[in-house]
Design a protein around this motif. Sequence first.
Motif, PDB file in Angstrom:
ATOM      1  N   LYS A   1      21.098 -28.500   3.874  1.00 16.11           N
ATOM      2  CA  LYS A   1      20.294 -29.692   3.266  1.00 16.11           C
ATOM      3  C   LYS A   1      20.342 -30.107   2.303  1.00 16.11           C
ATOM      4  CE  LYS A   1      16.275 -29.965   5.236  1.00 16.11           C
ATOM      5  NZ  LYS A   1      14.525 -29.710   5.462  1.00 16.11           N
ATOM      6  N   ASN A   2      20.904 -28.952   1.121  1.00 16.04           N
ATOM      7  CA  ASN A   2      20.886 -29.418  -0.285  1.00 16.04           C
ATOM      8  C   ASN A   2      22.179 -30.007  -0.584  1.00 16.04           C
ATOM      9  OD1 ASN A   2      18.157 -28.596  -0.829  1.00 16.04           O
ATOM     10  ND2 ASN A   2      19.232 -26.135  -0.960  1.00 16.04           N
ATOM     11  N   CYS A   3      23.153 -30.220   0.541  1.00 14.14           N
ATOM     12  CA  CYS A   3      24.312 -30.694  -0.083  1.00 14.14           C
ATOM     13  C   CYS A   3      24.323 -32.409   0.309  1.00 14.14           C
ATOM     14  CB  CYS A   3      25.693 -30.286   1.049  1.00 14.14           C
ATOM     15  SG  CYS A   3      25.957 -28.574   0.851  1.00 14.14           S
ATOM     16  N   GLU A   4      24.072 -33.063  -0.851  1.00 14.83           N
ATOM     17  CA  GLU A   4      23.695 -34.450  -0.708  1.00 14.83           C
ATOM     18  C   GLU A   4      24.744 -35.437  -0.390  1.00 14.83           C
ATOM     19  OE1 GLU A   4      20.674 -35.707  -1.067  1.00 14.83           O
ATOM     20  OE2 GLU A   4      19.648 -33.500  -1.433  1.00 14.83           O
ATOM     21  N   TYR A   5      25.920 -34.993  -0.732  1.00 16.08           N
ATOM     22  CA  TYR A   5      27.145 -36.067  -0.681  1.00 16.08           C
ATOM     23  C   TYR A   5      27.697 -35.713   0.871  1.00 16.08           C
ATOM     24  CZ  TYR A   5      31.298 -39.240  -1.072  1.00 16.08           C
ATOM     25  OH  TYR A   5      31.855 -40.112  -1.096  1.00 16.08           O
ATOM     26  N   LEU A   6      27.332 -34.485   1.456  1.00 15.82           N
ATOM     27  CA  LEU A   6      27.588 -34.458   2.836  1.00 15.82           C
ATOM     28  C   LEU A   6      26.705 -35.205   3.666  1.00 15.82           C
ATOM     29  CD1 LEU A   6      29.099 -32.749   5.144  1.00 15.82           C
ATOM     30  CD2 LEU A   6      27.444 -30.859   4.748  1.00 15.82           C
ATOM     31  N   LYS A   7      25.489 -35.063   3.359  1.00 15.94           N
ATOM     32  CA  LYS A   7      24.587 -35.787   4.126  1.00 15.94           C
ATOM     33  C   LYS A   7      24.794 -37.167   3.933  1.00 15.94           C
ATOM     34  CE  LYS A   7      20.448 -34.253   2.125  1.00 15.94           C
ATOM     35  NZ  LYS A   7      19.092 -34.143   1.948  1.00 15.94           N
ATOM     36  N   ALA A   8      25.292 -37.755   2.906  1.00 16.91           N
ATOM     37  CA  ALA A   8      25.469 -39.303   2.857  1.00 16.91           C
ATOM     38  C   ALA A   8      26.661 -39.420   3.594  1.00 16.91           C
ATOM     39  CB  ALA A   8      25.890 -39.659   1.144  1.00 16.91           C
ATOM     40  N   VAL A   9      27.695 -38.546   3.727  1.00 17.98           N
ATOM     41  CA  VAL A   9      28.947 -38.786   4.542  1.00 17.98           C
ATOM     42  C   VAL A   9      28.546 -38.913   6.077  1.00 17.98           C
ATOM     43  CG1 VAL A   9      31.097 -37.857   5.558  1.00 17.98           C
ATOM     44  CG2 VAL A   9      30.537 -38.029   3.048  1.00 17.98           C
ATOM     45  N   LEU A  10      27.550 -38.261   6.402  1.00 11.46           N
ATOM     46  CA  LEU A  10      27.065 -37.908   7.942  1.00 11.46           C
ATOM     47  C   LEU A  10      26.264 -39.415   8.133  1.00 11.46           C
ATOM     48  CD1 LEU A  10      25.841 -34.426   8.495  1.00 11.46           C
ATOM     49  CD2 LEU A  10      28.085 -35.246   9.275  1.00 11.46           C
ATOM     50  N   ASN A  11      25.383 -39.669   7.176  1.00 12.44           N
ATOM     51  CA  ASN A  11      24.707 -40.803   7.404  1.00 12.44           C
ATOM     52  C   ASN A  11      25.465 -42.009   7.507  1.00 12.44           C
ATOM     53  OD1 ASN A  11      22.168 -39.920   7.376  1.00 12.44           O
ATOM     54  ND2 ASN A  11      21.453 -40.033   5.556  1.00 12.44           N
ATOM     55  N   GLU A  12      26.418 -42.164   6.668  1.00 17.63           N
ATOM     56  CA  GLU A  12      27.309 -43.200   6.733  1.00 17.63           C
ATOM     57  C   GLU A  12      28.191 -43.434   8.184  1.00 17.63           C
ATOM     58  OE1 GLU A  12      28.843 -46.855   4.636  1.00 17.63           O
ATOM     59  OE2 GLU A  12      27.009 -46.052   5.184  1.00 17.63           O
TER      60      GLU A  12
ATOM     61  N   ALA B   1      30.123 -33.942  19.011  1.00 20.19           N
ATOM     62  CA  ALA B   1      31.584 -34.029  19.139  1.00 20.19           C
ATOM     63  C   ALA B   1      32.185 -35.560  18.840  1.00 20.19           C
ATOM     64  CB  ALA B   1      32.181 -34.000  20.527  1.00 20.19           C
ATOM     65  N   GLY B   2      31.581 -36.570  19.027  1.00 14.25           N
ATOM     66  CA  GLY B   2      31.710 -38.038  18.593  1.00 14.25           C
ATOM     67  C   GLY B   2      31.497 -38.085  17.049  1.00 14.25           C
ATOM     68  N   LEU B   3      30.429 -37.639  16.562  1.00 14.87           N
ATOM     69  CA  LEU B   3      29.911 -37.770  15.340  1.00 14.87           C
ATOM     70  C   LEU B   3      31.167 -36.977  14.491  1.00 14.87           C
ATOM     71  CD1 LEU B   3      28.225 -38.139  12.956  1.00 14.87           C
ATOM     72  CD2 LEU B   3      26.939 -36.071  13.707  1.00 14.87           C
ATOM     73  N   LEU B   4      31.449 -35.619  14.831  1.00 12.36           N
ATOM     74  CA  LEU B   4      32.452 -35.045  14.242  1.00 12.36           C
ATOM     75  C   LEU B   4      33.937 -35.881  13.942  1.00 12.36           C
ATOM     76  CD1 LEU B   4      31.713 -31.209  15.251  1.00 12.36           C
ATOM     77  CD2 LEU B   4      31.620 -32.019  12.847  1.00 12.36           C
ATOM     78  N   SER B   5      34.311 -36.358  15.144  1.00 11.64           N
ATOM     79  CA  SER B   5      35.517 -37.138  15.312  1.00 11.64           C
ATOM     80  C   SER B   5      35.695 -38.396  14.162  1.00 11.64           C
ATOM     81  CB  SER B   5      35.740 -37.606  16.741  1.00 11.64           C
ATOM     82  OG  SER B   5      35.707 -36.495  17.755  1.00 11.64           O
ATOM     83  N   PHE B   6      34.623 -39.077  14.331  1.00 16.90           N
ATOM     84  CA  PHE B   6      34.458 -40.108  13.270  1.00 16.90           C
ATOM     85  C   PHE B   6      34.381 -39.841  11.862  1.00 16.90           C
ATOM     86  CE2 PHE B   6      32.649 -42.554  17.293  1.00 16.90           C
ATOM     87  CZ  PHE B   6      33.693 -43.398  17.262  1.00 16.90           C
ATOM     88  N   VAL B   7      33.812 -38.635  11.607  1.00 16.56           N
ATOM     89  CA  VAL B   7      33.542 -38.289  10.196  1.00 16.56           C
ATOM     90  C   VAL B   7      34.868 -37.952   9.799  1.00 16.56           C
ATOM     91  CG1 VAL B   7      33.026 -36.033   8.914  1.00 16.56           C
ATOM     92  CG2 VAL B   7      31.354 -37.006  10.134  1.00 16.56           C
ATOM     93  N   PHE B   8      35.803 -37.239  10.398  1.00 22.78           N
ATOM     94  CA  PHE B   8      37.038 -36.529  10.147  1.00 22.78           C
ATOM     95  C   PHE B   8      38.022 -37.861  10.183  1.00 22.78           C
ATOM     96  CE2 PHE B   8      35.438 -32.596  10.157  1.00 22.78           C
ATOM     97  CZ  PHE B   8      35.917 -31.789   9.109  1.00 22.78           C
ATOM     98  N   PHE B   9      37.846 -38.869  11.212  1.00 21.96           N
ATOM     99  CA  PHE B   9      38.688 -40.076  11.011  1.00 21.96           C
ATOM    100  C   PHE B   9      38.280 -40.816   9.485  1.00 21.96           C
ATOM    101  CE2 PHE B   9      38.980 -44.611  11.683  1.00 21.96           C
ATOM    102  CZ  PHE B   9      40.279 -44.747  12.175  1.00 21.96           C
ATOM    103  N   GLU B  10      37.341 -40.972   9.301  1.00 19.58           N
ATOM    104  CA  GLU B  10      37.028 -41.709   7.971  1.00 19.58           C
ATOM    105  C   GLU B  10      37.332 -40.784   6.628  1.00 19.58           C
ATOM    106  OE1 GLU B  10      36.346 -44.798   7.404  1.00 19.58           O
ATOM    107  OE2 GLU B  10      35.821 -45.508   9.169  1.00 19.58           O
ATOM    108  N   LEU B  11      37.367 -39.638   6.720  1.00 17.33           N
ATOM    109  CA  LEU B  11      37.716 -38.844   5.582  1.00 17.33           C
ATOM    110  C   LEU B  11      39.367 -38.729   5.634  1.00 17.33           C
ATOM    111  CD1 LEU B  11      35.485 -35.491   6.314  1.00 17.33           C
ATOM    112  CD2 LEU B  11      35.290 -37.278   4.403  1.00 17.33           C
ATOM    113  N   ALA B  12      40.255 -38.709   6.920  1.00 15.52           N
ATOM    114  CA  ALA B  12      41.509 -39.022   6.805  1.00 15.52           C
ATOM    115  C   ALA B  12      42.054 -40.207   6.004  1.00 15.52           C
ATOM    116  CB  ALA B  12      41.991 -38.733   8.201  1.00 15.52           C
ATOM    117  N   ARG B  13      41.235 -41.207   6.147  1.00  8.47           N
ATOM    118  CA  ARG B  13      41.895 -42.298   5.898  1.00  8.47           C
ATOM    119  C   ARG B  13      41.031 -42.873   4.389  1.00  8.47           C
ATOM    120  NH1 ARG B  13      38.491 -46.982   6.523  1.00  8.47           N
ATOM    121  NH2 ARG B  13      40.302 -48.109   6.477  1.00  8.47           N
ATOM    122  N   ASN B  14      40.489 -41.823   4.044  1.00  9.41           N
ATOM    123  CA  ASN B  14      39.641 -42.367   2.650  1.00  9.41           C
ATOM    124  C   ASN B  14      39.855 -40.979   1.578  1.00  9.41           C
ATOM    125  OD1 ASN B  14      38.268 -44.801   2.859  1.00  9.41           O
ATOM    126  ND2 ASN B  14      37.639 -44.046   4.852  1.00  9.41           N
TER     127      ASN B  14
END
Length: 523
Positions: free
Chosen positions: A370-381, A325-338
Amino acid sequence: MSLTINDLNIIEYLTKWYISLPLLLVVYKLFDVFYEIYLRNKLGAKRETNIESDGYFGFKMPFIMIKKKDDGVLPDFSVERYENLLNPNIATYSFKIFTTKLFATKDPENIKAILATQFNDFSLGLRHAQFAPLLGNGIFTLDKEGWKDSRQMLRPQFAREQISHVKMLEPHIQILFKHIRKNLGNTFDLQELFFRLTVDSASEFLFGESVESLKDESIGFHIEDFAGKKEFAKSFNSAQDSMSVRSKLQKLYWLYNPKHFQQCIKVVHTFAQHYVQKALSLTPEELDKQEGYVFLYELAKQTRDPKVLQDQLLNILVAGRDTTAGLLSFVFFELARNPEIFKKLKEELYSKFGFGKDARVEEITFESLKNCEYLKAVLNETLRLYPSVPQNFRLAIKDTTLPHGGGKDGLSPVLIRKNTTVTYSVYATHRSEEFYGKDSTIFRPERWFEPETRKLGWAFLPFNGGPRICLGQQFALTEASYVTTRLIQEFSNLSMNPNTKYPPKKSSHLTMSLFDGLNIEMS
């Protein structure tokens, strides 16, 4: 009034002690100093380069930390403490809490030693005593054989064939969609919904049925309640907050045991016992006939002890609910501001799985995600800037050393004496310019396509490392990938108030989340 011989003897005895006690303390302190010098020479260590002081022998620091936690800035304070050292280039220092000496480090080599190469030199220390009122005896609180047994029980949960069953998430996603649509494009708190989503999916995956916390009257559902269900989420959060305070107090954790903490524990335990009793109501034959793998039922085949079942249940809920839940929240926080990053991620996901009425949900699998490279990069970041467990600690169970932190340059080994606590901050490590460059505090997923990221090693540690590495790592990443994909397929517009404070405040209990929630607009 005249003094008797007896009185004089007592006075003489006390006078000797008043004189002797300070002398004994001085002798003990001198012995301790010389013994530490002896240990440093014996183990090839040098005195620590950096020593942080609060000016009050460590009596002030715990209250500073509790205040920072209450203000939502504790993780960032951990970074500031390194920057304010006499030698800020050295990633290790000692400090005191209530006169007790501790060490803090963000050095990857030291973290590697604590978690892997010198694993047997350290234990969880006081964690069991601090967390046991809520979590009891489970994988997060136990050491040695108890931990090994817990890990063996949990391992089948996260086998690849279990992870691949992402389709069980879809019914919960559909309910989540209803909550988002009811806001009609207005601002709402998505983080609160993520916490409900993850407890729903975790309870189904782990216990055989969902608690269905997303199904409420606001979207036309009426769910039969049982004791503790409605209050569970709030009580679980509050209890974790209390445990965080207890951990900051170190050996004086027992001083913090307020009534509201005890009340929250009662609610959470009542909630857990509902599932435990349901499992225990089944006969061994009925348990064998259950379809699919359900953790609680498998565990009930091994033990009929309700306390063991309850403790393991709550330990897993911490992992299954809060971290994702925390990971998803930070993902969409950064997507919303970028918006540019959001646009780039949409293009990848839409090209692979479609969107809107043309969404090809059946094509979203463990393998295709697993083949979604940019999605993996977003999660890693996201995990880099906002690791689920920003800071952790271990206790030395023998006189030992860490590779760095001693001598004038901080590159020599530093002595860690038996019963000394060492805290390590992956939050601070992940923001170090030494490993991530001048833009180390900037959310930039593209860095994960650069050659330098292949050399990070222990400088990127969102799921811990060594023997206690997170068993649910792939499970959490798969769930986060699926939820992110489905939300972006369904809602192509994402925004937040441009005046939203950055960096965001962060709640830091056992895990980290947004302090003020995730207030965004989706349509």
